[in-house]
Design a protein around this motif. Structure first.
Motif, PDB file in Angstrom:
ATOM      1  N   THR A 139       0.855  -1.185   0.000  1.00  0.00           N
ATOM      2  CA  THR A 139       0.000   0.000   0.000  1.00  0.00           C
ATOM      3  C   THR A 139       0.886   1.228   0.000  1.00  0.00           C
ATOM      4  O   THR A 139       1.892   1.273   0.708  1.00  0.00           O
ATOM      5  N   ARG A 140       0.502   2.228  -0.789  1.00  0.00           N
ATOM      6  CA  ARG A 140       1.273   3.460  -0.906  1.00  0.00           C
ATOM      7  C   ARG A 140       0.403   4.657  -0.568  1.00  0.00           C
ATOM      8  O   ARG A 140      -0.815   4.618  -0.695  1.00  0.00           O
ATOM      9  N   ALA A 141       1.088   5.727  -0.171  1.00  0.00           N
ATOM     10  CA  ALA A 141       0.431   7.003   0.094  1.00  0.00           C
ATOM     11  C   ALA A 141       1.273   8.095  -0.525  1.00  0.00           C
ATOM     12  O   ALA A 141       2.498   7.969  -0.638  1.00  0.00           O
ATOM     13  N   GLY A 142       0.617   9.174  -0.947  1.00  0.00           N
ATOM     14  CA  GLY A 142       1.340  10.284  -1.555  1.00  0.00           C
ATOM     15  C   GLY A 142       0.939  11.610  -0.941  1.00  0.00           C
ATOM     16  O   GLY A 142      -0.236  11.824  -0.597  1.00  0.00           O
ATOM     17  N   PHE A 143       1.926  12.495  -0.802  1.00  0.00           N
ATOM     18  CA  PHE A 143       1.726  13.798  -0.180  1.00  0.00           C
ATOM     19  C   PHE A 143       2.543  14.848  -0.923  1.00  0.00           C
ATOM     20  O   PHE A 143       3.642  14.565  -1.392  1.00  0.00           O
ATOM     21  N   THR A 144       2.013  16.059  -1.006  1.00  0.00           N
ATOM     22  CA  THR A 144       2.734  17.210  -1.534  1.00  0.00           C
ATOM     23  C   THR A 144       2.771  18.249  -0.421  1.00  0.00           C
ATOM     24  O   THR A 144       1.750  18.499   0.230  1.00  0.00           O
ATOM     25  N   ALA A 145       3.947  18.841  -0.198  1.00  0.00           N
ATOM     26  CA  ALA A 145       4.072  19.863   0.837  1.00  0.00           C
ATOM     27  C   ALA A 145       4.964  20.984   0.332  1.00  0.00           C
ATOM     28  O   ALA A 145       5.941  20.723  -0.373  1.00  0.00           O
ATOM     29  N   LYS A 172      15.270  34.162   0.381  1.00  0.00           N
ATOM     30  CA  LYS A 172      14.017  33.406   0.427  1.00  0.00           C
ATOM     31  C   LYS A 172      14.138  32.158  -0.454  1.00  0.00           C
ATOM     32  O   LYS A 172      14.479  32.249  -1.635  1.00  0.00           O
ATOM     33  N   VAL A 173      13.851  30.998   0.141  1.00  0.00           N
ATOM     34  CA  VAL A 173      13.970  29.719  -0.560  1.00  0.00           C
ATOM     35  C   VAL A 173      12.617  29.019  -0.530  1.00  0.00           C
ATOM     36  O   VAL A 173      12.042  28.799   0.538  1.00  0.00           O
ATOM     37  N   SER A 174      12.113  28.679  -1.701  1.00  0.00           N
ATOM     38  CA  SER A 174      10.874  27.891  -1.800  1.00  0.00           C
ATOM     39  C   SER A 174      11.243  26.413  -1.754  1.00  0.00           C
ATOM     40  O   SER A 174      12.146  25.970  -2.465  1.00  0.00           O
ATOM     41  N   VAL A 175      10.557  25.661  -0.896  1.00  0.00           N
ATOM     42  CA  VAL A 175      10.826  24.235  -0.723  1.00  0.00           C
ATOM     43  C   VAL A 175       9.580  23.468  -1.149  1.00  0.00           C
ATOM     44  O   VAL A 175       8.466  23.799  -0.733  1.00  0.00           O
ATOM     45  N   GLU A 176       9.778  22.466  -2.003  1.00  0.00           N
ATOM     46  CA  GLU A 176       8.682  21.654  -2.502  1.00  0.00           C
ATOM     47  C   GLU A 176       8.988  20.184  -2.248  1.00  0.00           C
ATOM     48  O   GLU A 176      10.081  19.717  -2.576  1.00  0.00           O
ATOM     49  N   LEU A 177       8.029  19.465  -1.675  1.00  0.00           N
ATOM     50  CA  LEU A 177       8.189  18.043  -1.406  1.00  0.00           C
ATOM     51  C   LEU A 177       7.112  17.250  -2.136  1.00  0.00           C
ATOM     52  O   LEU A 177       5.936  17.613  -2.086  1.00  0.00           O
ATOM     53  N   GLU A 178       7.518  16.203  -2.795  1.00  0.00           N
ATOM     54  CA  GLU A 178       6.601  15.200  -3.346  1.00  0.00           C
ATOM     55  C   GLU A 178       7.012  13.899  -2.678  1.00  0.00           C
ATOM     56  O   GLU A 178       8.099  13.376  -2.947  1.00  0.00           O
ATOM     57  N   ILE A 179       6.204  13.422  -1.764  1.00  0.00           N
ATOM     58  CA  ILE A 179       6.577  12.257  -0.963  1.00  0.00           C
ATOM     59  C   ILE A 179       5.659  11.082  -1.279  1.00  0.00           C
ATOM     60  O   ILE A 179       4.437  11.209  -1.252  1.00  0.00           O
ATOM     61  N   GLU A 180       6.278   9.962  -1.585  1.00  0.00           N
ATOM     62  CA  GLU A 180       5.558   8.703  -1.734  1.00  0.00           C
ATOM     63  C   GLU A 180       6.068   7.786  -0.629  1.00  0.00           C
ATOM     64  O   GLU A 180       7.280   7.691  -0.415  1.00  0.00           O
ATOM     65  N   ALA A 181       5.164   7.152   0.081  1.00  0.00           N
ATOM     66  CA  ALA A 181       5.534   6.316   1.209  1.00  0.00           C
ATOM     67  C   ALA A 181       4.877   4.938   1.087  1.00  0.00           C
ATOM     68  O   ALA A 181       3.799   4.806   0.503  1.00  0.00           O
ATOM     69  N   VAL A 182       5.556   3.950   1.644  1.00  0.00           N
ATOM     70  CA  VAL A 182       5.103   2.568   1.585  1.00  0.00           C
ATOM     71  C   VAL A 182       4.723   2.105   2.985  1.00  0.00           C
ATOM     72  O   VAL A 182       5.503   2.270   3.934  1.00  0.00           O
ATOM     73  N   LEU A 183       3.528   1.526   3.113  1.00  0.00           N
ATOM     74  CA  LEU A 183       3.051   1.013   4.403  1.00  0.00           C
ATOM     75  C   LEU A 183       3.910  -0.169   4.826  1.00  0.00           C
ATOM     76  O   LEU A 183       4.144  -1.102   4.038  1.00  0.00           O
ATOM     77  N   ARG A 184       4.388  -0.122   6.067  1.00  0.00           N
ATOM     78  CA  ARG A 184       5.154  -1.239   6.598  1.00  0.00           C
ATOM     79  C   ARG A 184       4.254  -2.454   6.792  1.00  0.00           C
ATOM     80  O   ARG A 184       3.109  -2.323   7.230  1.00  0.00           O
ATOM     81  N   ALA A 185       4.793  -3.616   6.487  1.00  0.00           N
ATOM     82  CA  ALA A 185       4.045  -4.858   6.713  1.00  0.00           C
ATOM     83  C   ALA A 185       3.916  -5.082   8.214  1.00  0.00           C
ATOM     84  O   ALA A 185       4.829  -4.782   8.972  1.00  0.00           O
TER      85      ALA A 185
END
Length: 186
Positions: A139-145, A172-185
């Motif tokens: 199972t995966r989850a995705g987040f943008t921050a 001034k620094v703009s920070v962008e995150l695209e995070i994909e995470a995997v559910l631990r078994a």
């Protein structure tokens, strides 16, 4: 307060950041006329999605030595003591301190960001992109921050004034995150 069940497909659990499918990037004003973009290829971390959304948490580490801007000489200078001093501070960390639903799909993830040994509070505008099965039976989850920080507040305080006024590198620094995470078994 938005409940976790209001997020389609929401799954409670502990997740590992999938570095191969995540992106930690930034942009900063250069020479007062354009922006330089870069990214860090080394990111690890853990997300915990809780029954009560506001009890969820994030811890992450960025390998500061993994910076790439597409120009090797610039990358070397950024790694030096003039900027990130990666020999002394090879890792940056983020530890969440709170998650707040702002209404609809808008969330704010607050936490402590440490760069060059300096820890400051930051707030990320957070989008929950979704939860679902992957091709490997997991199972995966995705987040943008996104957030904006001032590099000088984290000890990256090099001054490089230009002859006609202004600076070579903006604060001034703009920070962008695209995070994909995997559910631990389990």
């Amino acid at each position: 307060m938005t409940t976790a069940t209001a997020i389609p497909g929401y799954v409670v659990g502990t997740w590992d950041i999938d570095a191969a499918h995540s992106d930690v990037s930034f942009s900063v004003r250069h020479m007062m006329v354009s922006k330089v973009r870069g990214r860090f290829t080394g990111v690890t971390g853990e997300l915990v999605t809780a029954e009560r959304l506001q009890d969820s948490s994030v811890t992450a580490t960025v390998d500061a030595t993994s910076i790439t801007t597409g120009q090797e000489q610039r990358d070397g200078h950024i790694r030096s003591a003039d900027f990130f001093d990666v020999e002394k501070y090879p890792e940056w960390t983020f530890r969440s301190t709170g998650l707040v639903a702002k209404g609809g799909d808008d969330y704010v993830l607050a936490g402590d960001l440490t760069i060059k040994g300096v820890t400051r509070p930051v707030e990320f505008a957070l989008d929950v992109n979704g939860f679902g099965p992957d091709a490997y039976g997991g199972t995966r989850a995705g987040f943008t921050a996104t957030t904006t920080i001032k590099r000088s507040e984290f000890g990256v305080d090099i001054e490089m004034p230009m002859d006609g006024g202004g600076v070579v590198v903006g604060d001034k620094v703009s920070v962008e995150l695209e995070i994909e995470a995997v559910l631990r078994a389990s």
